[in-house]
Design a protein around this motif. Structure first.
Motif, mmCIF file in Angstrom:
data_model
loop_
_atom_site.group_PDB
_atom_site.id
_atom_site.type_symbol
_atom_site.label_atom_id
_atom_site.label_comp_id
_atom_site.label_asym_id
_atom_site.label_seq_id
_atom_site.Cartn_x
_atom_site.Cartn_y
_atom_site.Cartn_z
ATOM 1 N N LEU A 140 0.414 7.194 -7.777
ATOM 2 C CA LEU A 140 -0.492 8.319 -8.020
ATOM 3 C C LEU A 140 0.258 9.479 -8.656
ATOM 4 N N GLN A 194 0.830 -1.208 0.000
ATOM 5 C CA GLN A 194 0.000 0.000 0.000
ATOM 6 C C GLN A 194 0.865 1.258 0.000
ATOM 7 N N ASP A 195 1.964 1.217 0.735
ATOM 8 C CA ASP A 195 2.855 2.379 0.774
ATOM 9 C C ASP A 195 3.449 2.669 -0.597
ATOM 10 N N PRO A 255 7.287 6.828 -2.701
ATOM 11 C CA PRO A 255 6.254 7.864 -2.871
ATOM 12 C C PRO A 255 6.787 9.281 -2.636
ATOM 13 N N TRP A 297 8.695 4.207 2.128
ATOM 14 C CA TRP A 297 8.192 5.555 1.906
ATOM 15 C C TRP A 297 9.113 6.379 1.013
ATOM 16 N N SER A 299 1.065 4.120 -3.296
ATOM 17 C CA SER A 299 0.737 5.549 -3.222
ATOM 18 C C SER A 299 1.659 6.376 -4.119
#
Length: 99
Positions: free
Chosen positions: A20, A13-14, A75, A72, A17
């Protein structure tokens, strides 16, 4: 096994992102190339893939929760590249599109 499944879902999920912002970056890279601004396209690509993500990933390994934090980097790099892309596109608009 459940712990591994839960962790992999969180990491997935991280990293998702970041996609996007990746779409916008890749689309504008094509616009830069079409306008003959290949250097700007290269800069965005390097920002996305090397300049931001590698130092961030290294920095995040210094934290106690490195296995969570390192994901992270992707993203954040995409978001930073998108910010640079917007600035480069504004400059290109004033230089190449509307001289």
């Amino acid at each position: 096994m459940r712990c591994l499944s839960r962790a992999s879902r969180t990491y997935f999920q991280d990293i998702l992102s970041g996609f996007l912002f990746a779409g916008g970056n890749i689309a504008v890279q094509g616009v830069f190339q079409a306008l003959g601004c290949g250097l700007e396209s290269l800069l965005v690509s390097l920002l996305r893939l090397c300049i931001v993500v590698l130092p961030l990933a290294w920095l995040f390994t210094k934290f106690g929760n490195a296995p969570f934090m390192i994901w992270w980097a992707f993203p954040i790099a995409e978001l930073a590249a998108l910010a640079a892309t917007v600035l480069l596109m504004l400059r290109t608009d004033h230089k190449a599109i509307r001289p």
